[in-house]
Design a protein around this motif. Structure first.
Motif: not given
Length: 309
Positions: A144-159
């Motif tokens: 869920x944090x990945x979805x939220x951060x990516x929706x704000x335009x962050x470059x998200x890496x799910x490890x």
């Protein structure tokens, strides 16, 4: 027959797991629900019948004192169950529904909202465009944090600590479900972890409680780190140097002197308030509402904004 205004507040609590979370039961009671009924091992196909059983028995006025909560551990399934419940309504027989599987929606909301706050306060930057590494990212809060951060335009890496294939699988699932773009990365070996830390500007630790995913030695490799946030309240800390009480405290041992940490109790305080407010909104709003992770994030942002004012 008593008037509708005298009827108790009833909350029907659906979970796909064998037990409903005691945490959520307590939160619902503290928000004013008087009768709390858990339904365990609920699958997606059962939601329509359960929902319609709940809405037709109290009349159009009685439904305003009836709610549905959806728990469980699977954040994707919970989102689908929320939609099933919503589509099962037959206005004016319609009740409010709130979903927060494993507390993941409100915890992730608090985590990302606080990261936003401290990026702005300590570095005068937004989350958009920042490289966010989510350690333990394949779990409920991480997704869920990945979805939220990516929706704000962050470059998200799910490890994933287990394998690249697991990280890629979860990243792909998140991307399809929420129409966002994340990537999957492996952090099982020290070299893999250090390579990803060297790229990261924000690190979220969302692994299981009591597991340290980033040691003091690892921290030295995070040369671009601005924010480190850890949801783990069980010793040892998930990120070395981040105390559970930290709320924007300088991060000892970080390569950058301006890096700050956010601890589990600071995140938990916002999470608790967000969940309480969402239960209250459902019970007292006067009209049906459907509360998922976007609403949890809005609530957490409002709480954090209030802390800053």
């Amino acid at each position: 027959m008593p008037e509708a205004t005298e009827r108790p507040y009833v909350l029907h609590m659906f979970t796909s797991t064998p037990q409903m979370s005691p945490f959520d039961v307590n939160m619902a009671a503290d928000a004013g629900y008087q009768i709390l009924v858990p339904y365990c091992n609920v699958d997606e196909d059962s939601v329509v019948q359960l929902t319609q059983d709940a809405i037709f028995s109290r009349g159009p006025k009685g439904v305003s004192r009836t709610g549905i909560f959806i728990g469980g551990r699977d954040v994707m399934l919970a989102a689908d169950m929320l939609e099933r419940a919503r589509n099962a309504m037959v206005p004016p027989f319609e009740v409010s529904v709130f979903t927060d599987p494993s507390g993941a929606y409100t915890t992730a909301a608090a985590l990302v909202a606080l990261a936003e706050k401290h990026l702005k306060a300590a570095h005068s930057v937004d989350l958009g465009g920042k490289r966010v590494l989510i350690l333990g990212g394949t779990g409920a809060v991480g997704r869920v944090a990945a979805a939220m951060a990516a929706s704000l335009g962050a470059d998200v890496a799910v490890a994933s600590h287990s394998s690249q294939s697991r990280a890629t699988q979860v990243s792909d699932e998140i991307n399809r479900r929420f129409d966002i773009a994340t990537s999957g990365v492996a952090t099982g070996s020290p070299d893999q972890l250090h390579r990803e830390l060297a790229r990261a500007e924000v690190v979220f630790a969302t692994a299981v409680a009591g597991v340290q995913v980033m040691t003091s030695a690892d921290l030295a490799h995070a040369k671009n780190l601005l924010i480190a946030a850890d949801v783990n309240a069980v010793p040892p800390e998930g990120i070395a140097g981040v105390n559970v009480m930290d709320d924007g405290k300088p991060l000892a041992g970080a390569a950058r002197s301006d890096a700050v940490g956010i601890g589990a109790l600071a995140i938990g305080n916002v999470k608790y308030q967000a969940e309480h407010r969402l239960f209250l909104r459902m019970r007292t709003g006067g009209k049906p509402v459907y509360l998922g992770f976007p609403e949890a994030f809005d609530e957490a942002r409002a709480i954090v904004a209030g802390q800053s004012s």
